[in-house]
Motif scaffolding. Structure first.
Motif, PDB file in Angstrom:
ATOM      1  N   GLU A   1      -9.940   9.241 -10.818  1.00 56.96           N
ATOM      2  CA  GLU A   1     -11.386   9.239 -10.584  1.00 56.96           C
ATOM      3  C   GLU A   1     -12.068   8.187 -11.459  1.00 56.96           C
ATOM      4  O   GLU A   1     -12.968   7.476 -11.003  1.00 56.96           O
ATOM      5  CB  GLU A   1     -11.987  10.611 -10.874  1.00 56.96           C
ATOM      6  CG  GLU A   1     -11.624  11.670  -9.868  1.00 56.96           C
ATOM      7  CD  GLU A   1     -12.117  13.041 -10.277  1.00 56.96           C
ATOM      8  OE1 GLU A   1     -12.984  13.578  -9.551  1.00 56.96           O
ATOM      9  OE2 GLU A   1     -11.667  13.556 -11.316  1.00 56.96           O
TER      10      GLU A   1
ATOM     11  N   VAL B   1     -21.129  10.048 -16.651  1.00 54.71           N
ATOM     12  CA  VAL B   1     -19.938  10.795 -16.250  1.00 54.71           C
ATOM     13  C   VAL B   1     -19.358  11.487 -17.477  1.00 54.71           C
ATOM     14  O   VAL B   1     -19.160  10.857 -18.513  1.00 54.71           O
ATOM     15  CB  VAL B   1     -18.866   9.845 -15.649  1.00 54.71           C
ATOM     16  CG1 VAL B   1     -17.671  10.631 -15.168  1.00 54.71           C
ATOM     17  CG2 VAL B   1     -19.450   8.976 -14.554  1.00 54.71           C
ATOM     18  N   HIS B   2     -19.068  12.796 -17.358  1.00 55.88           N
ATOM     19  CA  HIS B   2     -18.435  13.563 -18.438  1.00 55.88           C
ATOM     20  C   HIS B   2     -16.930  13.314 -18.364  1.00 55.88           C
ATOM     21  O   HIS B   2     -16.274  13.694 -17.386  1.00 55.88           O
ATOM     22  CB  HIS B   2     -18.736  15.056 -18.293  1.00 55.88           C
ATOM     23  CG  HIS B   2     -20.201  15.348 -18.238  1.00 55.88           C
ATOM     24  ND1 HIS B   2     -21.011  15.245 -19.336  1.00 55.88           N
ATOM     25  CD2 HIS B   2     -20.995  15.714 -17.211  1.00 55.88           C
ATOM     26  CE1 HIS B   2     -22.251  15.547 -18.996  1.00 55.88           C
ATOM     27  NE2 HIS B   2     -22.268  15.839 -17.707  1.00 55.88           N
TER      28      HIS B   2
ATOM     29  N   GLU C   1     -21.908  17.666  -7.968  1.00 54.03           N
ATOM     30  CA  GLU C   1     -20.894  17.880  -9.010  1.00 54.03           C
ATOM     31  C   GLU C   1     -21.508  17.773 -10.407  1.00 54.03           C
ATOM     32  O   GLU C   1     -21.204  16.848 -11.159  1.00 54.03           O
ATOM     33  CB  GLU C   1     -19.752  16.876  -8.848  1.00 54.03           C
ATOM     34  CG  GLU C   1     -19.011  17.018  -7.529  1.00 54.03           C
ATOM     35  CD  GLU C   1     -17.742  16.204  -7.508  1.00 54.03           C
ATOM     36  OE1 GLU C   1     -16.773  16.628  -8.174  1.00 54.03           O
ATOM     37  OE2 GLU C   1     -17.739  15.155  -6.849  1.00 54.03           O
TER      38      GLU C   1
ATOM     39  N   THR D   1     -18.774  10.718 -22.949  1.00 54.03           N
ATOM     40  CA  THR D   1     -19.339  10.374 -21.647  1.00 54.03           C
ATOM     41  C   THR D   1     -19.330   8.863 -21.482  1.00 54.03           C
ATOM     42  O   THR D   1     -19.299   8.114 -22.455  1.00 54.03           O
ATOM     43  CB  THR D   1     -20.795  10.877 -21.470  1.00 54.03           C
ATOM     44  OG1 THR D   1     -21.616  10.248 -22.443  1.00 54.03           O
ATOM     45  CG2 THR D   1     -20.883  12.385 -21.590  1.00 54.03           C
TER      46      THR D   1
ATOM     47  N   ASP E   1     -14.384  14.588 -19.862  1.00 49.53           N
ATOM     48  CA  ASP E   1     -13.459  15.727 -19.844  1.00 49.53           C
ATOM     49  C   ASP E   1     -13.392  16.412 -18.480  1.00 49.53           C
ATOM     50  O   ASP E   1     -12.594  17.320 -18.277  1.00 49.53           O
ATOM     51  CB  ASP E   1     -13.815  16.732 -20.940  1.00 49.53           C
ATOM     52  CG  ASP E   1     -15.200  17.342 -20.780  1.00 49.53           C
ATOM     53  OD1 ASP E   1     -15.969  16.899 -19.886  1.00 49.53           O
ATOM     54  OD2 ASP E   1     -15.529  18.243 -21.560  1.00 49.53           O
ATOM     55  N   ALA E   2     -14.219  15.940 -17.535  1.00 50.85           N
ATOM     56  CA  ALA E   2     -14.265  16.566 -16.217  1.00 50.85           C
ATOM     57  C   ALA E   2     -13.621  15.712 -15.124  1.00 50.85           C
ATOM     58  O   ALA E   2     -13.591  16.115 -13.965  1.00 50.85           O
ATOM     59  CB  ALA E   2     -15.711  16.868 -15.840  1.00 50.85           C
ATOM     60  N   ILE E   3     -13.124  14.529 -15.503  1.00 56.98           N
ATOM     61  CA  ILE E   3     -12.497  13.661 -14.497  1.00 56.98           C
ATOM     62  C   ILE E   3     -11.078  13.304 -14.926  1.00 56.98           C
ATOM     63  O   ILE E   3     -10.725  13.431 -16.099  1.00 56.98           O
ATOM     64  CB  ILE E   3     -13.318  12.373 -14.256  1.00 56.98           C
ATOM     65  CG1 ILE E   3     -13.394  11.506 -15.518  1.00 56.98           C
ATOM     66  CG2 ILE E   3     -14.695  12.696 -13.705  1.00 56.98           C
ATOM     67  CD1 ILE E   3     -13.981  10.123 -15.285  1.00 56.98           C
ATOM     68  N   ASP E   4     -10.296  12.866 -13.946  1.00 60.34           N
ATOM     69  CA  ASP E   4      -8.942  12.402 -14.269  1.00 60.34           C
ATOM     70  C   ASP E   4      -8.908  10.876 -14.213  1.00 60.34           C
ATOM     71  O   ASP E   4      -9.909  10.226 -13.893  1.00 60.34           O
ATOM     72  CB  ASP E   4      -7.902  13.041 -13.345  1.00 60.34           C
ATOM     73  CG  ASP E   4      -8.084  12.698 -11.868  1.00 60.34           C
ATOM     74  OD1 ASP E   4      -8.679  11.639 -11.551  1.00 60.34           O
ATOM     75  OD2 ASP E   4      -7.620  13.474 -11.032  1.00 60.34           O
TER      76      ASP E   4
ATOM     77  N   ALA F   1     -20.918  19.306 -13.106  1.00 59.00           N
ATOM     78  CA  ALA F   1     -19.964  19.370 -14.220  1.00 59.00           C
ATOM     79  C   ALA F   1     -19.377  17.998 -14.525  1.00 59.00           C
ATOM     80  O   ALA F   1     -18.906  17.762 -15.634  1.00 59.00           O
ATOM     81  CB  ALA F   1     -18.846  20.352 -13.908  1.00 59.00           C
ATOM     82  N   LYS F   2     -19.412  17.103 -13.552  1.00 59.73           N
ATOM     83  CA  LYS F   2     -18.861  15.752 -13.731  1.00 59.73           C
ATOM     84  C   LYS F   2     -19.934  14.706 -14.004  1.00 59.73           C
ATOM     85  O   LYS F   2     -19.711  13.780 -14.777  1.00 59.73           O
ATOM     86  CB  LYS F   2     -18.094  15.317 -12.477  1.00 59.73           C
ATOM     87  CG  LYS F   2     -16.797  16.024 -12.266  1.00 59.73           C
ATOM     88  CD  LYS F   2     -16.085  15.449 -11.058  1.00 59.73           C
ATOM     89  CE  LYS F   2     -14.803  16.211 -10.792  1.00 59.73           C
ATOM     90  NZ  LYS F   2     -14.084  15.673  -9.641  1.00 59.73           N
ATOM     91  N   PHE F   3     -21.061  14.819 -13.333  1.00 56.36           N
ATOM     92  CA  PHE F   3     -22.050  13.753 -13.347  1.00 56.36           C
ATOM     93  C   PHE F   3     -23.390  14.227 -13.879  1.00 56.36           C
ATOM     94  O   PHE F   3     -23.756  15.387 -13.719  1.00 56.36           O
ATOM     95  CB  PHE F   3     -22.239  13.190 -11.929  1.00 56.36           C
ATOM     96  CG  PHE F   3     -20.976  12.644 -11.345  1.00 56.36           C
ATOM     97  CD1 PHE F   3     -20.492  11.403 -11.726  1.00 56.36           C
ATOM     98  CD2 PHE F   3     -20.250  13.373 -10.407  1.00 56.36           C
ATOM     99  CE1 PHE F   3     -19.317  10.895 -11.193  1.00 56.36           C
ATOM    100  CE2 PHE F   3     -19.075  12.876  -9.869  1.00 56.36           C
ATOM    101  CZ  PHE F   3     -18.605  11.631 -10.267  1.00 56.36           C
TER     102      PHE F   3
END
Length: 117
Positions: free
Chosen positions: A90, A81-82, A62, A45, A84-87, A64-66
């Motif tokens: 982002e 911020v996680h 969101e 994270t 593994d959930a963003i590219d 799963a992302k934040f």
């Protein structure tokens, strides 16, 4: 595709006045003494500068992302911020937005003007 510390480093260190520090086994990126990105010890994270008044809505929209920052960091303009959930796109947007919160407006304007060329 998960974002890793190399991706974050590439974006953060390309920003004017940004530098990397290691604090208690955590990679952080600063402008002067202001931290705009901090990675967790396991590098899964990252915390980034983020407007306080918008973070609850972002986490709710969101989850799963934040995530909300730790209780001791709630006083700061910060969100977690996680990775593994963003590219990468982002991540870049979050890192640059956090950096903008730390630099003088003139520095940000010059950076964006150079990017538009």
């Amino acid at each position: 595709m998960a974002v890793d510390v190399a991706d974050i480093r590439r974006v953060a260190l390309a920003l004017p006045r940004a530098h990397e520090v290691l604090v208690r086994d955590r990679v952080k990126f600063r402008v002067g003494q202001l931290v705009f990105v901090a990675l967790s010890r396991d590098e899964r994270t990252m915390g980034v500068g983020f407007p306080k008044e918008q973070r609850a809505a972002m986490v709710e929209a969101e989850p799963a992302k934040f995530a909300m920052p730790t209780p001791s960091d709630l006083r700061y303009r910060w969100i977690d911020v996680h990775l593994d959930a963003i590219d990468v796109d982002e991540m870049r947007e979050l890192v640059v937005d956090a950096w903008v919160m730390c630099v003088p407006a003139r520095v940000a304007r010059e950076y964006f003007a150079a990017e538009d060329r």
